[in-house]
Scaffold this active site. Structure first.
Site, PDB file in Angstrom:
ATOM      1  N   ARG A 194       1.012  -1.080  -0.039  1.00 49.02           N
ATOM      2  CA  ARG A 194       0.306   0.540  -0.287  1.00 49.02           C
ATOM      3  C   ARG A 194       0.680   1.649  -0.179  1.00 49.02           C
ATOM      4  NH1 ARG A 194      -0.196   4.922   2.719  1.00 49.02           N
ATOM      5  NH2 ARG A 194      -0.216   3.405   5.315  1.00 49.02           N
ATOM      6  N   ASP A 195       1.609   1.884   0.944  1.00 46.67           N
ATOM      7  CA  ASP A 195       2.108   2.846   1.312  1.00 46.67           C
ATOM      8  C   ASP A 195       3.330   2.938   0.255  1.00 46.67           C
ATOM      9  OD1 ASP A 195       2.848   5.427   2.315  1.00 46.67           O
ATOM     10  OD2 ASP A 195       4.546   4.407   3.686  1.00 46.67           O
TER      11      ASP A 195
ATOM     12  N   HIS B 255       6.824   3.797  12.712  1.00 43.96           N
ATOM     13  CA  HIS B 255       6.696   4.375  11.187  1.00 43.96           C
ATOM     14  C   HIS B 255       7.456   5.248  10.695  1.00 43.96           C
ATOM     15  CE1 HIS B 255       4.340   3.914   7.273  1.00 43.96           C
ATOM     16  NE2 HIS B 255       5.185   4.748   6.913  1.00 43.96           N
TER      17      HIS B 255
ATOM     18  N   HIS C 143      10.964   6.483   8.641  1.00 44.00           N
ATOM     19  CA  HIS C 143      11.159   6.472   7.513  1.00 44.00           C
ATOM     20  C   HIS C 143      12.756   6.769   7.082  1.00 44.00           C
ATOM     21  CE1 HIS C 143       7.582   7.814   4.118  1.00 44.00           C
ATOM     22  NE2 HIS C 143       6.875   7.069   5.558  1.00 44.00           N
TER      23      HIS C 143
ATOM     24  N   CYS D 169       6.214   9.277  -0.115  1.00 46.63           N
ATOM     25  CA  CYS D 169       5.010   9.826   1.110  1.00 46.63           C
ATOM     26  C   CYS D 169       4.545  11.210  -0.593  1.00 46.63           C
ATOM     27  CB  CYS D 169       4.928  11.178   1.645  1.00 46.63           C
ATOM     28  SG  CYS D 169       3.303  11.719   2.273  1.00 46.63           S
TER      29      CYS D 169
ATOM     30  N   ASN E 147      10.530   3.919   2.900  1.00 49.62           N
ATOM     31  CA  ASN E 147      10.443   3.316   4.111  1.00 49.62           C
ATOM     32  C   ASN E 147      11.638   2.604   4.509  1.00 49.62           C
ATOM     33  OD1 ASN E 147       7.073   3.851   4.819  1.00 49.62           O
ATOM     34  ND2 ASN E 147       6.894   3.136   2.731  1.00 49.62           N
TER      35      ASN E 147
END
Length: 313
Positions: free
Chosen positions: A26-27, A219, A221, A252, A261
């Site tokens: 997803r991300d 989460h 990065h 993002c 990530n």
């Protein structure tokens, strides 16, 4: 030479097991310039599940106008129905997104908020207050139907428009998000500026504010190469849920300075070296990221993937 696994030397005062919340499908894929075919996404999720990941975020039910890379959510999710024993959460931005997810039988959803006004406007076209008001009926309905709800909170450490974000500001929004009824809070270092001391300060403040580590995930990065250091700081504080993206995919779309990530393979390598259980087969996971890199036409940015697969720069 290595057999593909680090030497395990357990460290004191660390969790015995960590749950990896895999966000690559997803991300990771939402930031690709080209649209990945639905069949490739489905195989990616199946491979991630087969590698032992117990939570694999599948897709996002957002309007195709905003994230065209995930416009096939309705087509993808049914292709994952044969996956057993793996949580497949989906991101829903609003009530319509929740309706779409529910119609397909999703049992775990996530909403995506911001700790800063600038990013709330850029990402949701709303103020922080307006975004929380939008989430309230979504979370309430999801909870009423027995769904698990995760609350993402972005820009917890720094914002590209506002700079460093005060810890108290983050705690205030985090508590409001949890008060809506979220089961879990994911703290996002969206542009990768966090450092270990900052991480511990935020976790301490959240704990003192009533949001304990048992309901918190992190989460990070890796913009400045700090994602693993920050993760270790969170583990030392007692956090046991860590978000990561297979092969280091993602960034993002609304924060141009955000790089990928934390790579799941890099995380697993560190955790295995610390004697922390994840249930993940690092060899299968690495092979999955090599395969996905081939689909995308470029090598994986994960150092562990490159080291274990001998990918060339």
């Amino acid at each position: 030479m290595t057999d593909g696994l680090p030497m395990s030397v357990p460290a004191p005062d660390l969790p015995r097991r960590v749950r990896i919340h895999e966000v690559g499908a997803r991300d990771g894929l939402q930031n690709e310039k080209t649209v990945v075919p639905t069949e490739v996404k489905a195989e990616f999720v199946h491979r991630l599940a087969a590698a032992g990941l117990t939570t694999v975020e599948a897709t996002s039910f957002v309007h195709p106008k905003w994230v065209p890379q995930l416009a096939d959510a309705e087509q993808l999710f049914p292709q994952l129905a044969d996956i057993e024993g793996v949580a497949l959460p989906v991101l829903v931005p609003n009530a319509r997104g929740l309706d779409r997810a529910r119609e397909l039988g999703a049992r775990r959803i996530a909403v995506f908020g911001s700790a800063t006004e600038s990013f709330a406007q850029a990402n949701l076209n709303r103020t922080v207050d307006e975004s929380l008001a939008m989430f309230e009926p979504v979370v309430a309905l999801a909870r009423a139907e027995g769904l698990h709800v995760r609350g993402y909170l972005s820009m917890c450490f720094g914002d590209p428009w506002e700079g460093p974000v005060p810890v108290g500001q983050v705690v205030g929004v985090a508590k409001r998000l949890m008060d809506l009824g979220c089961h879990e809070l994911s703290l996002g270092d969206t542009i990768g500026v966090a450092t270990p001391g900052h991480v511990k300060a935020l976790l301490t403040a959240l704990d003192e504010g009533g949001v304990g580590t048992e309901s918190v995930g992190v989460h990070f990065h890796d913009t400045y190469g700090q994602a693993l250091s920050n993760t270790l700081a969170a583990l030392q504080y007692g956090v046991t849920t860590v978000d990561a993206s297979a092969g280091g995919l993602g960034g993002c779309p609304y924060a141009k300075s955000a790089t990928g990530n934390l790579a799941t393979e890099d995380l697993v390598w560190m955790l295995q070296g610390l004697g922390i259980e994840t249930g993940v087969d690092l060899g299968l996971l690495t092979a999955t990221s090599v395969w996905m890199a081939e689909q995308l036409g470029r090598p994986s940015p994960s150092r562990t993937v490159r080291a274990l697969s001998h990918q060339e720069q």
